[in-house]
Design an enzyme around this catalytic site. Structure first.
Site, mmCIF file in Angstrom:
data_model
loop_
_atom_site.group_PDB
_atom_site.id
_atom_site.type_symbol
_atom_site.label_atom_id
_atom_site.label_comp_id
_atom_site.label_asym_id
_atom_site.label_seq_id
_atom_site.Cartn_x
_atom_site.Cartn_y
_atom_site.Cartn_z
ATOM 1 N N ASN C 101 -1.167 4.990 32.543
ATOM 2 C CA ASN C 101 -0.461 4.890 33.623
ATOM 3 C C ASN C 101 -0.121 3.955 34.069
ATOM 4 O O ASN C 101 1.029 3.376 34.646
ATOM 5 C CB ASN C 101 -1.984 4.768 35.226
ATOM 6 C CG ASN C 101 -2.650 5.629 35.392
ATOM 7 O OD1 ASN C 101 -3.956 6.359 35.038
ATOM 8 N ND2 ASN C 101 -2.022 6.646 35.921
ATOM 9 N N THR C 127 -8.352 -1.859 32.549
ATOM 10 C CA THR C 127 -8.766 -1.585 31.467
ATOM 11 C C THR C 127 -8.431 -0.743 30.609
ATOM 12 O O THR C 127 -8.254 0.157 31.131
ATOM 13 C CB THR C 127 -10.388 -1.921 31.582
ATOM 14 O OG1 THR C 127 -11.432 -2.512 32.539
ATOM 15 C CG2 THR C 127 -11.016 -1.352 30.459
ATOM 16 N N LYS C 202 -13.325 -7.601 27.056
ATOM 17 C CA LYS C 202 -13.725 -6.502 28.103
ATOM 18 C C LYS C 202 -14.240 -4.931 27.329
ATOM 19 O O LYS C 202 -15.881 -4.784 27.440
ATOM 20 C CB LYS C 202 -12.829 -6.181 28.754
ATOM 21 C CG LYS C 202 -12.664 -4.892 29.358
ATOM 22 C CD LYS C 202 -13.952 -5.108 30.992
ATOM 23 C CE LYS C 202 -13.962 -3.786 32.091
ATOM 24 N NZ LYS C 202 -13.410 -3.606 32.898
ATOM 25 N N LYS C 277 -15.420 6.385 29.990
ATOM 26 C CA LYS C 277 -14.173 6.180 29.360
ATOM 27 C C LYS C 277 -13.770 4.837 28.951
ATOM 28 O O LYS C 277 -13.095 4.259 27.283
ATOM 29 C CB LYS C 277 -13.507 5.914 30.485
ATOM 30 C CG LYS C 277 -12.182 5.432 30.507
ATOM 31 C CD LYS C 277 -11.843 4.335 31.864
ATOM 32 C CE LYS C 277 -10.397 3.234 31.297
ATOM 33 N NZ LYS C 277 -9.833 2.223 32.526
#
Lengths: 329, 329, 329, 329
Positions: C101, C127, C202, C277
């Protein structure tokens, strides 16, 4: 002529089968015309030589000019880059280390697709991510060319003796044309399905191979510690349900079997680093398809740890040694 | 007579070899005298029946009286407890679920060793920790008896048809005497070495089997998701280095192979719970001998998780189903 | 004016510092001019609202028009696609589900980079793979724009209350400009280093979080089975070296702690699927950098198995439930 | 007198509470009478010294006479074996390396239980299998004595300074009597529940500790490879959900934190070998209780591999070093 027909079948839908037949036989008739070869490393070199041996004129290139010398002496024409290869040959085989190299050789500024002829057959024998194979196939299709993935199993020895196994993915109607060339270099040519399935089959096999090898190594080590003679244990496993290729054909314990790397201080064979690479591909495809592969994933980590601890260039059966207590302790 | 000779060789050191020969032939001559049997469960029942079929008088017991009925009807004498068995037979076979049962049957208040005769041959076919086998052997030796471990591979079917494989650990000079009996129940009788090595071989095989089965399941699942036909993938693996018993003989993917549990909703075969038990033994022996078994250990955990999620009684090849996406998602 | 200066500094090398200062203060002065926002999902929606609350005019878009309604009612201007956003705003925030995306929103046919102004500041809070962040930054730089990665920690609640933590990677001299906007949406804005390090931070945090959560779940489950009271065990761990965020702040065992998903049948919180994910990203970056991550890799596999077994939408602390014996057994 | 009352309460059922009170106060009054100590190794030595410092007369023994010298010089009476200790003291503390030592010291031919007085309080601070603790408690109860398990956390330093944490399992009514002694040696005395729960708490904590340490090491290593500064990454983790004791108190990366083994070439601290031992106990109890512990199990395997590769005597935080690429590569 073949190229024209070939390219046109993308427009001709309903006549496809017919056109294909024409095309295939046309290409077959021209079978001793030039074959392109990109990537003349440890594997590519003997593969190209086998094409020459079978009477195919070869036009080849490699980023390292010194890799080109041997095949040049044997009669191959050396050109500057993949685009030049595509300019001279409508059947091209590529044998490259990893996905980025493949992307560059096909779609880079001097890549094959810059000068590829319509109807050309492009066969990639590199072991890469099947998703990249699909991308290359889509890019080739836009130029009217056909891309097939055809990774190999078998190492440098099999490449030299023409005994590789090719796992081929791509349009089924092109398989015979591909097989004609691959037969010069391999003993088994297996059609696997749509583009990318050759890679899938290769990756799957090597993941299970790694699991079997580590499992065999753990098991042999445990059995030895429990007082079993390693040859006897191998014999028992091999007549039982623990049997696998790593236990019965490539046993990792020195002295159990002759003619395998474990008997030669884990030299030769299939390097830990290469296995780690293939397991990385398996891991990536599993992650991308959300498939759980717990043992495959741990096998990957173990070979990665081995690379970090000095085993990168030893045969992958050296995991037996890695798991054993060090002598110095 | 045999018992006396047998017992005496512990005192006679230097004449041991000679005495053994005398002893063995003595016991051989008495081969159709009573054989004891303790543990008449799913496996013990058909094993005892095979002894009866071969003409051996059997004296047997089980903590569950109802398990004794069938062999009693076939002519076996049923007694109250293992000590009574030992009182009547100098060759005894035990087939029990786990280490604590074995400890109890041999060394408990009504255990075999309470009434065992000197020179008796005690064969334990349970699958237990090899360390427990060694303890039992030491305890038996104190009473002048010989203990051997002889766990089996092959399930209820092989037990019924007399086709079990026995992996035998213990004094080599007693192996022939043991083999005479075990041959009635099994097709392969393999001598593995000192006491405990039968268990070691069994545990090692099953650990590698579990690794191969989970590995095959992951690999087949990944390949299918990548677009490969499962039968074709199995074929490719089986002609390549990924080949193992789980891929070529007991494939876990429904439809790939006939006559295996995967074709029958994973019923029958070797239960996940039993595999988890064997992997627990492997884990314990590995921990106790400080042997790293990373894949074996993870295989154990996976079968343990499966037990917790409703797979306890399905065949262990159902790990393929466990790893796949649930239908309802 | 800022845009011109900004763009030009790529040519002006030695004046860069000076120009930057001019640029930053110019952009600072224009701080209540339009801010672009792409991606109005669960997270993006409350984030965009917080920008509006702080007085920033917002121009936004999303592939799903219904996601745009709420912010439109609050005064945001809705446009057709990311290119239109870039046409109207020189500071843009993107909040998207995954790498593809992001690639599409930036480099696709209607992507931001099609109409981005020189000197624009592009902040991606998705992320994603840090390698993709680096690619986007390189592509943006070619257009004279600055790209920073600024993924968040904290869920929908923190997004609504403006309490997110932003981990920011990119040119240090742009950090203050980014911070001005991010402060409207988050309580902690941490500068991590070059482009991609926000993602790295992250991913690293979430990998360790997953390991801690599964570890805590295993440990609590084991302790309970060994007879320990769960609250007491949590207390002991939390005053000892076993302490971690999952044990002391987000305990996965129902009843140990209030106000956490384990007390609410694992509803709300951070879904197993989202954790899977993020672990996939961690796995990919580890594979690509050849870094061994054995526990991170197994954590990934466990969350993947949970997704396959019906836990996809439960909070990730439900791994405690996954590991426990099912009631029905 | 206390001993008589103590012993008798096993017969007196309904008077138990009352008798206990009498007993406890009786033992309390005699608090400066002899305390027995078995096991004067690295930990036992400073622990016994702390008892002496608090004015308790100590009667002690160890299989290695040289270990007894220091406490003897400080006034302890040294006797030949555990049975002699039990002959002279009705409160005994044992601190031994592993389960077999504990079994021998309590139930061996010269074991405590050979001469234990009725009503004696036996406190075992060894870290062993909780199942063995239960066995010892049952054996002690047969002799009218009370056994409690009280393993410690904290190393040699904490033992010297009297700052150990004791996790105590056993009859709650005896906890105060135990606490009176343990307070001389530790700062935290935590009652955990029935016999064996002290061990359970210890094992659980250390399993989660190992998971956290390996997880922190993987994460820090991955972050560094992705371009993050290690101190910054530690700071980010410690303010986020990745936080754990290994990241914020005992960081494994050299240079991130002062005063921890990672800053001193992984010397001192808690040896890899000892961690591997505790993880082996965790693995065994998990196997025996059929509890899945996938990460705990893999952590065990990793520490086991490290022992095999020369890390046995380094601090357990050296797993960071183990996972990193070797310098020489």
């Amino acid at each position: 002529m073949a190229a024209v027909l070939k390219g046109s079948f993308y427009l001709l839908g309903r006549y496809r089968k017919h056109v294909d037949l024409v095309h295939v036989s046309a290409r077959h008739m021209s079978s001793k015309t030039q074959v392109g070869f990109v990537g003349l490393g440890n594997m590519g070199n003997p593969m190209a030589k086998n094409l020459l041996k079978h009477g195919y004129p070869v036009v080849a290139t490699d980023v390292f000019p010194e890799f080109c010398k041997e095949v040049q002496e044997l009669g191959a024409q050396i050109v500057d880059n993949p685009a030049e290869v595509a300019d001279k040959a409508d059947r091209i085989i590529t044998m490259l280390p990893s996905s980025p190299n493949v992307i560059d050789v096909y779609t880079g500024p001097n890549g094959i697709l810059k000068k590829v002829k319509k109807g050309s057959l492009l066969i990639d024998s590199s072991t890469i991510d099947p998703a990249v194979s699909k991308e290359m196939a889509a890019a080739a299709e836009k130029q009217g060319a056909v891309f097939m993935d055809a990774p190999v199993s078998g190492g440098v020895g099999a490449a030299s003796s023409g005994n590789l196994t090719f796992m081929v993915g791509g349009a089924e109607e092109e398989f015979n044309a591909a097989k004609e060339l691959l037969t010069c270099m391999g003993a088994n040519i297996v059609y696997c399905g749509q583009v990318g399935t050759g890679q899938a089959a290769k990756i799957c096999n090597n993941m299970l191979l790694a699991i079997g090898m580590i499992g065999t190594s753990e098991t042999m080590n445990l059995g030895i510690r429990l007082g079993l003679d390693p040859k006897l244990l191998a014999k028992i496993l091999n007549m039982s349900s623990g049997r696998c290729w790593s236990s019965d054909t490539y046993n990792p314990v020195p002295g159990v079997m002759e003619g395998v790397p474990s008997g030669n201080n884990y030299q030769g064979g299939f390097g830990t680093q290469l296995m780690a690479k293939d397991l990385g591909l398996a891991q990536n495809t599993a992650t991308n398809t959300k498939t759980p592969v717990p043992l495959g994933s741990l096998a990957h980590q173990i070979y990665r740890m081995m690379c970090a601890r000095g085993y990168a260039n030893k045969d992958f059966s050296s995991v037996f040694q890695f798991l054993r207590e060090e002598e110095s302790q």
